[in-house]
Design a protein around this motif. Structure first.
Motif, short mmCIF file in Angstrom:
data_model
loop_
_atom_site.label_atom_id
_atom_site.label_comp_id
_atom_site.label_asym_id
_atom_site.label_seq_id
_atom_site.Cartn_x
_atom_site.Cartn_y
_atom_site.Cartn_z
N TYR A 38 4.26 7.33 2.10
CA TYR A 38 4.80 5.91 2.53
C TYR A 38 4.55 4.77 1.94
N CYS A 39 5.22 3.93 1.78
CA CYS A 39 4.90 2.51 1.34
C CYS A 39 4.86 1.70 2.39
N ALA A 40 4.12 0.64 2.28
CA ALA A 40 3.64 -0.58 3.33
C ALA A 40 3.45 -1.74 2.90
N ALA A 41 3.90 -2.65 3.73
CA ALA A 41 3.52 -4.10 3.26
C ALA A 41 2.90 -4.69 4.51
N GLY A 42 2.15 -5.78 4.08
CA GLY A 42 1.48 -6.54 4.88
C GLY A 42 0.95 -7.82 4.51
N ALA A 43 0.83 -8.80 5.39
CA ALA A 43 0.37 -10.23 4.83
C ALA A 43 -1.06 -10.19 4.54
N ARG A 44 -1.86 -9.39 4.88
CA ARG A 44 -3.18 -9.40 4.48
C ARG A 44 -3.54 -7.91 3.92
N TRP A 45 -4.32 -8.10 2.87
CA TRP A 45 -4.89 -6.79 2.33
C TRP A 45 -5.41 -6.19 3.55
N GLY A 60 0.68 -1.12 -0.10
CA GLY A 60 0.03 -0.21 -0.23
C GLY A 60 1.03 1.35 -0.02
N TRP A 61 0.23 2.41 -0.36
CA TRP A 61 0.78 3.62 -0.39
C TRP A 61 -0.27 4.45 0.45
N PHE A 62 0.48 5.29 1.60
CA PHE A 62 -0.26 6.00 2.36
C PHE A 62 0.54 7.60 2.24
#
Length: 118
Positions: free
Chosen positions: A95-102, A35-37
């Motif tokens: 900001y870029c973000a990563a997660g195991a779940r959408w 994601g982008w925030f």
């Protein structure tokens, strides 16, 4: 563990374009939703766009829909955010973000500044 490094921010005139990149470490990048925030001065961080790990489905904030495009290249461990038709109100740290779940992001980059002049 995922480490994220954003790049591509800068100063641009209203109506211009930028492409942000977020390079991720780790061999399991393709398994993460991305994601982008953004956070403007004096405001809370807000969602901009995200993309699933599998189908590549995307979602966008209403304020950027039709102007921004998120994409990913799993071979390069990179997610992109193409910003077009930029407005002064798009000025923020992105900001870029990563997660195991959408929709559930627990890894964050340091951010890249985007400034849009009128």
């Amino acid at each position: 563990q995922v480490q994220l490094v954003e790049s591509g921010g800068g100063l641009v005139q209203a109506g211009g374009s930028l492409r942000l990149s977020c390079a991720a470490s780790g061999r399991t990048f393709s398994g993460y939703a991305m994601g982008w925030f953004r956070q403007a001065p004096g405001k809370e961080r807000e969602f901009v766009a995200d993309i699933t790990s599998s189908s590549g489905a995307t979602s966008y904030a209403d304020s950027v829909k039709g102007r921004f495009t998120i994409s990913r290249d799993n071979a390069k461990n990179t997610v992109y955010l193409q910003l077009s038709s930029l407005k002064p109100e798009d000025t923020a740290v992105y900001y870029c973000a990563a997660g195991a779940r959408w929709g559930l992001y627990n890894y964050w980059g340091q951010g890249t500044q985007v400034t849009v002049s009128s």
